[in-house]
Design a protein around this motif. Structure first.
Motif, short mmCIF file in Angstrom:
data_model
loop_
_atom_site.label_atom_id
_atom_site.label_comp_id
_atom_site.label_asym_id
_atom_site.label_seq_id
_atom_site.Cartn_x
_atom_site.Cartn_y
_atom_site.Cartn_z
N THR A 199 0.85 -1.19 0.00
CA THR A 199 0.00 0.00 0.00
C THR A 199 0.89 1.24 0.00
O THR A 199 1.83 1.32 0.78
CB THR A 199 -0.91 0.03 1.24
OG1 THR A 199 -1.63 -1.20 1.34
CG2 THR A 199 -1.88 1.19 1.18
N SER A 200 0.62 2.19 -0.87
CA SER A 200 1.49 3.36 -0.98
C SER A 200 1.39 4.24 0.27
O SER A 200 0.32 4.36 0.88
CB SER A 200 1.12 4.19 -2.21
OG SER A 200 -0.12 4.84 -2.03
N LEU A 201 2.53 4.83 0.64
CA LEU A 201 2.53 5.74 1.78
C LEU A 201 1.61 6.94 1.52
O LEU A 201 0.99 7.46 2.45
CB LEU A 201 3.96 6.22 2.06
CG LEU A 201 4.95 5.16 2.54
CD1 LEU A 201 6.32 5.78 2.78
CD2 LEU A 201 4.45 4.47 3.80
N LYS A 202 1.54 7.35 0.28
CA LYS A 202 0.66 8.47 -0.07
C LYS A 202 -0.78 8.14 0.25
O LYS A 202 -1.53 8.98 0.80
CB LYS A 202 0.81 8.79 -1.56
CG LYS A 202 0.03 10.01 -2.01
CD LYS A 202 0.31 10.31 -3.49
CE LYS A 202 -0.46 11.56 -3.92
NZ LYS A 202 -0.18 11.89 -5.36
N GLU A 203 -1.19 6.92 -0.04
CA GLU A 203 -2.56 6.49 0.23
C GLU A 203 -2.83 6.40 1.73
O GLU A 203 -3.90 6.77 2.22
CB GLU A 203 -2.80 5.13 -0.44
CG GLU A 203 -4.25 4.68 -0.45
CD GLU A 203 -4.44 3.39 -1.21
OE1 GLU A 203 -5.60 2.92 -1.29
OE2 GLU A 203 -3.44 2.84 -1.74
N ILE A 204 -1.83 5.90 2.47
CA ILE A 204 -1.96 5.77 3.93
C ILE A 204 -2.10 7.14 4.58
O ILE A 204 -2.94 7.36 5.45
CB ILE A 204 -0.76 5.01 4.51
CG1 ILE A 204 -0.78 3.55 4.05
CG2 ILE A 204 -0.75 5.08 6.03
CD1 ILE A 204 0.45 2.76 4.42
N ILE A 205 -1.25 8.08 4.16
CA ILE A 205 -1.28 9.42 4.74
C ILE A 205 -2.59 10.13 4.38
O ILE A 205 -3.16 10.85 5.21
CB ILE A 205 -0.06 10.23 4.28
CG1 ILE A 205 1.22 9.61 4.87
CG2 ILE A 205 -0.18 11.70 4.70
CD1 ILE A 205 2.50 10.18 4.29
N LYS A 206 -3.07 9.92 3.17
CA LYS A 206 -4.34 10.51 2.76
C LYS A 206 -5.47 10.00 3.66
O LYS A 206 -6.33 10.77 4.11
CB LYS A 206 -4.63 10.15 1.30
CG LYS A 206 -5.95 10.71 0.78
CD LYS A 206 -6.18 10.29 -0.67
CE LYS A 206 -7.53 10.79 -1.17
NZ LYS A 206 -7.77 10.35 -2.58
N PHE A 207 -5.47 8.69 3.94
CA PHE A 207 -6.46 8.10 4.83
C PHE A 207 -6.33 8.68 6.24
O PHE A 207 -7.33 9.00 6.89
CB PHE A 207 -6.30 6.58 4.86
CG PHE A 207 -7.24 5.89 5.81
CD1 PHE A 207 -8.50 5.50 5.39
CD2 PHE A 207 -6.86 5.62 7.12
CE1 PHE A 207 -9.38 4.85 6.25
CE2 PHE A 207 -7.73 4.98 7.99
CZ PHE A 207 -8.98 4.59 7.56
N LYS A 208 -5.10 8.79 6.70
CA LYS A 208 -4.85 9.31 8.06
C LYS A 208 -5.40 10.72 8.21
O LYS A 208 -6.05 11.05 9.22
CB LYS A 208 -3.35 9.30 8.34
CG LYS A 208 -2.96 9.94 9.67
CD LYS A 208 -1.46 9.92 9.86
CE LYS A 208 -1.06 10.56 11.17
NZ LYS A 208 0.41 10.53 11.38
N LYS A 209 -5.16 11.57 7.24
CA LYS A 209 -5.62 12.95 7.32
C LYS A 209 -7.13 13.04 7.23
O LYS A 209 -7.77 13.86 7.90
CB LYS A 209 -4.96 13.78 6.21
CG LYS A 209 -3.47 13.99 6.41
CD LYS A 209 -2.84 14.79 5.27
CE LYS A 209 -1.35 15.02 5.52
NZ LYS A 209 -0.72 15.77 4.39
#
Length: 345
Positions: A199-209
């Motif tokens: 899973t891309s870090l970009k996707e994870i951070i987007k979910f987190k925010k």
């Protein structure tokens, strides 16, 4: 106050279970670097990306080690006294079937003059390179673990918690001295929803925010759980607290799983342990005799695949002088994934 998980013993953070878990369940991640500027070209592409996203805060250790305070002197004394002890000498002896050719590189900027001289006098330096020394893996890991604790102790503008991804690293960092105090492991086994590898870090951070409030609520629940458990006086108290909080945790886990599914993020159920100083020695005595106290958890409705629990542990006395110890975790340990527990397709 922000909560930061400080990864040790290396600069680079493993881009697997630890990073995915830490990004989601804390405010920022960190590691100790020998550099002096945020725009240093030696940062990896992953760390540069996390810096740009304001998810990573490097600890510029050279500046911190130049502050010759009482806490700094205590840190130096503790490392030197511990590595001079019989207990540490025993830890250095490896069984004959394990290779003794395991080395660790320490940058000079991460070392104080007194500690580097001590390592030289003890014969712990096997090689010196341009800007670094090579020492035994146990010595290097112990030093980085204590250094992480020193950073946590002296950081005033954030709650810093040392964290790693291997139990052996935590054991070396927190149990390498003969003088220990009672502690407890808070264990959440196969219950922590984490995006699958890849899973891309970009996707994870987007979910987190996008779901920051939900993640914060879950984190608060874990904190409340730990605060209650470490005040327990017996295994019966600990079991009662776990049962009382079981339904709350299941509810929050189901909420998180639904959010992941809605965002089409595949997850597996990971685990973590948090090392806490016990406030009552009675529970430590009970746990030492009977072993772990656990309660089953259903992280997915209809399935019993996880548990919440506590077990006895110990802490190096260096941590005892940290005033914040009674309010927060001493160490986070994210466990490797269980590949058989994919929960969202």
């Amino acid at each position: 106050m922000d909560r930061t998980l400080l990864y040790y013993p290396t600069i680079d953070i493993p881009t697997d279970n630890w990073l995915c878990s830490a990004l989601l369940y804390t405010d920022t991640v960190s590691s100790i670097v020998p550099y002096e500027r945020i725009n240093d070209t030696r940062f990896t592409d992953t760390l540069k990306f996390l810096i740009d996203e304001k998810q990573y805060k490097p600890v510029f250790i050279k500046q911190l080690l130049s502050q010759y305070t009482e806490e700094f002197q205590e840190f130096e004394r503790f490392f030197i006294d511990t590595t001079n002890s019989i207990e540490f000498e025993r830890r250095m002896v490896r069984p004959s079937y394990i290779s003794d050719q395991r080395y660790y590189e320490l940058y000079n900027q991460k070392l104080t003059y007194n500690i580097q001289q001590h390592l030289k006098d003890k014969g712990f330096i096997t090689k010196q390179t341009n800007g670094a020394i090579v020492t035994d893996e146990i010595v290097g890991t112990f030093y980085m673990g204590i250094l992480a604790q020193y950073v946590a102790k002296t950081t005033k503008d954030a709650l810093v918690i040392p964290s790693t991804d291997k139990k052996t690293y935590e054991d070396i960092a927190f149990q390498s001295t003969g003088q220990k105090i009672p502690a407890m492991n808070f264990i959440l086994s196969n219950c922590l929803p984490v995006p699958v590898p890849g899973t891309s870090l970009k996707e994870i951070i987007k979910f987190k925010k996008a779901h920051r409030n939900d993640l914060i609520e879950f984190r608060k629940l874990l904190t409340v759980t730990q605060d209650k458990l470490k005040k327990s006086e017996s295994q019966q108290d600990a079991l009662q607290y776990q049962i009382e909080l079981k339904e709350h945790i299941e509810k929050e886990l189901n909420t998180l799983n639904a959010l992941y599914h809605r965002n089409k993020i595949k997850t597996f159920l990971s685990s973590f342990e948090s090392l806490l100083k016990l406030e009552t020695p009675k529970l430590f005595q009970s746990l030492s005799l009977i072993g772990a106290v656990t309660t089953p958890i259903k992280p997915i409705a209809g399935l019993i695949v996880g548990s919440i629990g506590v077990s006895a542990s110990v802490l190096s006395v260096y941590q005892e002088k940290k005033d914040e110890i009674n309010k927060s975790e001493c160490s986070y340990l994210f466990k490797a994934q269980n590949k058989g527990l994919i929960v969202n397709e």
